[in-house]
Design an enzyme around this catalytic site. Structure first.
Site, mmCIF file in Angstrom:
data_model
loop_
_atom_site.group_PDB
_atom_site.id
_atom_site.type_symbol
_atom_site.label_atom_id
_atom_site.label_comp_id
_atom_site.label_asym_id
_atom_site.label_seq_id
_atom_site.Cartn_x
_atom_site.Cartn_y
_atom_site.Cartn_z
ATOM 1 N N CYS B 80 0.847 -1.196 0.000
ATOM 2 C CA CYS B 80 0.000 0.000 0.000
ATOM 3 C C CYS B 80 0.886 1.250 0.000
ATOM 4 C CB CYS B 80 -0.971 -0.069 1.194
ATOM 5 S SG CYS B 80 -2.342 1.092 1.059
ATOM 6 N N HIS B 177 -3.605 -5.086 -0.401
ATOM 7 C CA HIS B 177 -3.110 -5.711 0.821
ATOM 8 C C HIS B 177 -3.092 -7.227 0.640
ATOM 9 C CE1 HIS B 177 -2.988 -2.215 3.554
ATOM 10 N NE2 HIS B 177 -3.850 -1.730 2.678
ATOM 11 N N GLU B 179 -2.072 -9.368 2.595
ATOM 12 C CA GLU B 179 -2.395 -10.020 3.875
ATOM 13 C C GLU B 179 -3.893 -10.071 4.120
ATOM 14 O OE1 GLU B 179 -1.308 -6.992 3.460
ATOM 15 O OE2 GLU B 179 -1.972 -5.605 5.024
#
Lengths: 250, 199
Positions: B80, B177, B179
């Site tokens: 990001c 993202h 994750e």
């Protein structure tokens, strides 16, 4: 264009999911981690966890639940309930929340939204707004709907975004738990009033309700009972939404 | 293999740490420049604002450490804002110099109905790199719209195309993202941890 999000909601108290649950295939349906993991696997786009830290006694228990959820969740997690200060939010974020939802405390002290946005960025700050229908409009209600505030829901939504809310979780007090569908005029009015994503909440019975919410401008739709009860699975809902022409994550 | 996550802001890093653990790593959190220079894998997560992150890096020699790692093609993952700081600067924090690895400048979304962007979007365009086509979770209000020819670029679209991810050798930047991007993001993290050589 971005995809519409489908978000199961877990109401957690004392480390257990408290809304009535008859979810299939789980050894312990009241375990939030098992339930969250099942939703994650079946295609949930995000998860909202509410009331984990609503009381002082539950706070440490709640943080342990958030930590356990984070270990299994590879999708975003919003956590709300009892957030009164930057410190409360910080504890939830450190435990693993990606976004923090504030409700009553922001109504009582709107500057909290600015403090949270300054510290964590507005993408972390969700305004949880409970609105009740009144002649001519909608009013903000707090303390789980027990207390009307006299504040216009649309005015509060706009003000909250100006202060730092990056998303609005909009719950219709009239529709919540009824299965009668989301309050579409409310959704339309709020999405017209603010530029941030709005999550529809309260009243979902089936995929057609979600499709209507998206048509009314919602960026995401939240549902609890329709998933917990096992009446609908996420793949069924997503397939129905795709059939209705709504872009969703596969 | 040491995997280090740089702590550059106030917001949470729990999601990144948990995702790296699920991918088989034992990540450590820190800001020590020497350790960051040595780490086999370095993650620069994106929290806060462009200027805040650069200020934090400039409190120590982390700016130089990152630039040296990138020049030497040592494994780095920017997520990001951690990808955006590779650029020369950002309209988010005028007057603040980025790492300058990419010639472009970060600008806000133009005419879009809803911001910040918060949701899942398609990622397309770099079939030979670490980033496969798929669907990823994005949260941002600023973006990069150009990339040099020697980077493999994946694109996303919101009011026009922008950079979803870019990779050159062991250096990977993701606007989304990984994750929080489900099993697709998890497999990307595993590829970066396992397939990128340690140098």
């Amino acid at each position: 264009m971005y995809m519409k999000r489908v978000i199961p909601c877990l109401d957690v108290k004392g480390g257990r999911v408290v809304k009535g649950i008859r979810f299939q295939g789980l050894r312990d349906a009241g375990d939030p981690v098992a339930l969250a993991d099942a939703y994650r696997r079946s295609g949930a786009d995000e998860l909202v966890v509410l009331d984990v830290s609503a009381t002082v006694e539950e706070r440490s228990h709640g943080l342990a639940t958030i930590r356990a959820l984070r270990e299994v969740l590879d999708i975003p997690m919003t956590v709300g309930g009892g957030v009164r200060s930057v410190e409360d939010a910080s504890a939830l974020l450190e435990a693993g929340a990606d976004k923090v939802a504030v409700n009553t405390a922001a109504v009582r002290r709107p500057a909290l939204l600015r403090e949270l946005a300054d510290r964590f960025g507005r993408q972390c700050v969700v305004l949880s707004l409970d609105a009740a229908r009144r002649p001519g409009g909608w009013q903000v209600v707090v303390r789980a709907g027990q207390e009307p505030t006299g504040t216009c829901a649309l005015a509060w939504a706009s003000r909250a975004v100006g202060l730092g809310a990056g998303e609005i979780l909009l719950t219709s007090w009239d529709q919540d738990g009824t299965g009668g569908g989301y309050d579409l005029p409310l959704l339309r009015a709020v999405t017209d009033a603010v530029p941030v994503p709005v999550v529809a909440s309260g009243g979902a019975e089936g995929p057609e309700d979600l499709a209507r919410a998206f048509a009314a401008g919602a960026s995401a739709a939240l549902a609890a009972s329709m998933f917990h009860d096992g009446r609908w699975t996420l793949p069924q809902v997503k397939a129905a939404l795709k059939g209705a022409g709504v872009q969703v994550r596969s | 293999m040491e995997v280090m996550v740089l702590q550059t802001g106030a917001a949470n890093l729990a999601s990144v740490l948990a995702a790296l653990r699920r991918a088989g790593a034992s990540p450590v959190l820190g800001v020590d420049p020497e350790r960051a220079a040595r780490a086999d894998r370095l993650v620069l997560p994106g929290v806060g604002a462009f200027g805040q992150v650069m200020d934090r890096l400039d409190e120590t020699t982390l700016r130089q450490v990152l630039q040296a790692r990138i020049a030497a093609d040592r494994p780095l993952l920017g997520i990001c804002l951690g990808m955006q700081v590779l650029a020369t600067g950002s309209d988010e924090s005028p007057g603040v110099a980025g790492l300058g690895v990419l010639p472009g400048r970060v600008t806000p979304f133009g005419d879009v109905p809803i911001r910040p962007l918060m949701g899942w979007g398609a990622v397309r365009g770099a079939p030979c790199g670490l980033v496969r086509d798929g669907e990823a979770y994005f949260v941002h209000g600023f973006r990069l719209t150009e990339a040099p020819a020697d980077w493999q670029v994946s694109w996303a679209d919101y009011g026009g195309p922008y950079v979803a991810a870019l990779q050159r050798g062991s250096v990977l930047g993701c606007q989304f993202h990984p994750e929080l991007s489900g099993s697709w993001g998890a497999s990307l993290l595993r590829r970066w941890l396992q397939e990128v050589p340690c140098t």
